[in-house]
Design a protein around this motif. Sequence first.
Motif, mmCIF file in Angstrom:
data_model
loop_
_atom_site.group_PDB
_atom_site.id
_atom_site.type_symbol
_atom_site.label_atom_id
_atom_site.label_comp_id
_atom_site.label_asym_id
_atom_site.label_seq_id
_atom_site.Cartn_x
_atom_site.Cartn_y
_atom_site.Cartn_z
ATOM 1 N N CYS A 245 0.851 -1.213 0.000
ATOM 2 C CA CYS A 245 0.000 0.000 0.000
ATOM 3 C C CYS A 245 0.877 1.250 0.000
ATOM 4 C CB CYS A 245 -0.927 0.030 1.211
ATOM 5 S SG CYS A 245 -2.091 -1.307 1.269
ATOM 6 N N THR A 261 -8.151 -4.978 -2.837
ATOM 7 C CA THR A 261 -7.078 -4.114 -2.309
ATOM 8 C C THR A 261 -5.812 -4.959 -2.138
ATOM 9 O OG1 THR A 261 -7.523 -4.645 -0.002
ATOM 10 C CG2 THR A 261 -8.792 -2.819 -0.956
ATOM 11 N N ILE A 263 -3.941 -5.438 0.507
ATOM 12 C CA ILE A 263 -3.947 -6.222 1.750
ATOM 13 C C ILE A 263 -4.926 -7.387 1.643
ATOM 14 C CG2 ILE A 263 -4.568 -6.152 4.218
ATOM 15 C CD1 ILE A 263 -3.307 -3.328 4.286
ATOM 16 N N ASP A 264 -6.097 -7.111 1.037
ATOM 17 C CA ASP A 264 -7.090 -8.171 0.862
ATOM 18 C C ASP A 264 -6.540 -9.279 -0.034
ATOM 19 O OD1 ASP A 264 -9.672 -9.034 1.578
ATOM 20 O OD2 ASP A 264 -10.325 -8.655 -0.497
ATOM 21 N N GLU A 267 -4.122 -11.312 1.988
ATOM 22 C CA GLU A 267 -4.863 -12.098 2.978
ATOM 23 C C GLU A 267 -5.527 -13.301 2.297
ATOM 24 O OE1 GLU A 267 -4.815 -12.337 5.978
ATOM 25 O OE2 GLU A 267 -6.754 -12.527 6.962
ATOM 26 N N VAL A 281 2.725 0.950 3.997
ATOM 27 C CA VAL A 281 1.341 0.749 4.459
ATOM 28 C C VAL A 281 0.638 2.095 4.656
ATOM 29 C CG1 VAL A 281 -0.149 -0.608 5.978
ATOM 30 C CG2 VAL A 281 2.194 -1.343 5.585
ATOM 31 N N TYR A 283 -2.053 3.119 2.724
ATOM 32 C CA TYR A 283 -3.480 3.097 2.411
ATOM 33 C C TYR A 283 -4.218 1.836 2.872
ATOM 34 C CZ TYR A 283 -2.185 7.059 -0.492
ATOM 35 O OH TYR A 283 -1.709 8.274 -0.927
ATOM 36 N N PRO A 284 -4.031 1.408 4.137
ATOM 37 C CA PRO A 284 -4.907 0.317 4.587
ATOM 38 C C PRO A 284 -6.288 0.903 4.854
ATOM 39 C CG PRO A 284 -3.593 1.107 6.429
ATOM 40 C CD PRO A 284 -3.186 1.935 5.229
ATOM 41 N N THR A 285 -7.333 0.130 4.626
ATOM 42 C CA THR A 285 -8.664 0.622 5.000
ATOM 43 C C THR A 285 -8.820 0.439 6.514
ATOM 44 O OG1 THR A 285 -9.708 -1.538 4.769
ATOM 45 C CG2 THR A 285 -9.607 -0.159 2.772
ATOM 46 N N GLU A 288 -8.946 -3.033 7.459
ATOM 47 C CA GLU A 288 -7.727 -3.835 7.272
ATOM 48 C C GLU A 288 -6.715 -3.660 8.410
ATOM 49 O OE1 GLU A 288 -7.677 -4.123 2.388
ATOM 50 O OE2 GLU A 288 -6.719 -2.424 3.374
ATOM 51 N N ILE A 289 -6.819 -2.539 9.135
ATOM 52 C CA ILE A 289 -5.842 -2.285 10.208
ATOM 53 C C ILE A 289 -5.863 -3.391 11.278
ATOM 54 C CG2 ILE A 289 -5.231 -0.688 12.089
ATOM 55 C CD1 ILE A 289 -5.789 1.621 10.117
ATOM 56 N N LEU A 292 -3.946 -6.396 10.131
ATOM 57 C CA LEU A 292 -2.486 -6.260 10.258
ATOM 58 C C LEU A 292 -2.045 -6.608 11.682
ATOM 59 C CD1 LEU A 292 -1.980 -2.867 8.348
ATOM 60 C CD2 LEU A 292 -1.467 -5.164 7.479
#
Length: 476
Positions: A245, A261, A263-264, A267, A281, A283-285, A288-289, A292
Amino acid sequence: MARPSLLLLASVLAAGCATQPSAGQVKADLIVAGDYVLTMDGDRPVLEVGAVVVDGGRIVAVGPRDEISRRYRADETLDGEGRVVMPGLINGHAHSAMTLMRGIADDRELMDWLRNYIFPTEVRFVDPEFVRIGTELACWEMIRGGTTTFVDMYYFPDAVAQAVEKCGLRVLVAPTVIDQKSPDAADAADSLRLAADFVAKWKGRNNRIIPIIGAHSVYTVKPPQLEAVRAKARELGVPVSIHLCESRFEIDYARETYSTTPIDLLEDIGFLDGPTIAAHVIYPTDEEIPILAQRKVGVIHNPTSNMKISSGVAPVAKMLQAGVAVGLGTDGAATNNDLDMWEEMRLAAFLQKVATMDPQVVPARTALRMATQGGAEAIGLGDQIGALTVGRRADLIQVSLADLHFTPMFDLVSHLVYVADEQDVVTVVVDGKLLMQEGEVLTVDAERVRAEATALADRIRTTVVDKESRTPVAAP
Ligand SMILES: [Zn+2]
């Protein structure tokens, strides 16, 4: 005539006695004293007039100076008057050899910078010799500034490991897996094969040189290749470092290419199900935090680099609040443009304050923790380095408080984070060995490296051309 001889004899006897431990004293390699010992240990964060005892590369005692003097005798003792002893700084994300591309293409956004300047220059010039020289240059700068551990992601990892082995720093070396022609590989499969060979060769060889694997990013490595990286890392028992991100481009790319995304995506393919060091990192939503935190992803925040190429502002305060392990990094010297961790601490604090319009977020203590114990946790060495406690590896520095910018001093931590800079560091010890003493770097020959780097830069200067003006970008 007899008198001077007797005096001489007396002083020789006294010196002889001084080398012998007195009854009950324990022998150690090194004692480092300080008017303050900043341990970063929760129980007693700051000791006044204290000392740290080092033996066999580890910290064996931390305590008040007079008590330590009574109990220990060392081969070498570094006085601590007007000095702070603290853990060495941890640079969680760097591309060390990029010191040789410092200033080559400034003031551009990430993808223009990467595609039009950095990737072409790397393919043309980066070889083991380039990496060796660039890494030595970086090591000198990091030692001078009090960094004791760094995470490096680059090419020709043997050259990185060998250079760092000599200079004495601690490093996690991540060979870069990327699905394009790179300086040392043809594509992702080729670079992963090289990375695995490197890990097999270096694992367990030197406790300071920790081989890991680097996956460049989700926009340069396809999902099956990312899965292969994680599988290989799992098989070899090492963490993976990745850019994650990092820019709006990456978010758009993941949406357009994979309808998700970054991160998605990771995952989904189980990539986060193993030790991960994720740089940036930004732009995690909000959803999503917590992922992490749950997956124990170590996040490395690079405030200077993110600001310089306008990548964005990482939600550091939110991530810390959610329990994510967040450390700090400089990124490469071509987007920073130095390797100064004092600046990263300061900017990490300031950037969060202005982005949230709240001066209370990321206070000085939090920034300092991110550069020490927090950084150690983010890179998976939370019980080995990052704090001055008995049993940890002896990675520590002395900061001189002699400069007038420390006077008056109402709050030690405030001064270290908001005032101190690289020039205030006077001593650097890694694994119990002195790498810098009284401001002089002992393990890198600065003049040789200067000559080698200058010769290499002359070759680069004549061939890297600005796309629009057709003039050399680094013309003098
Ligand atoms: Zn990077």
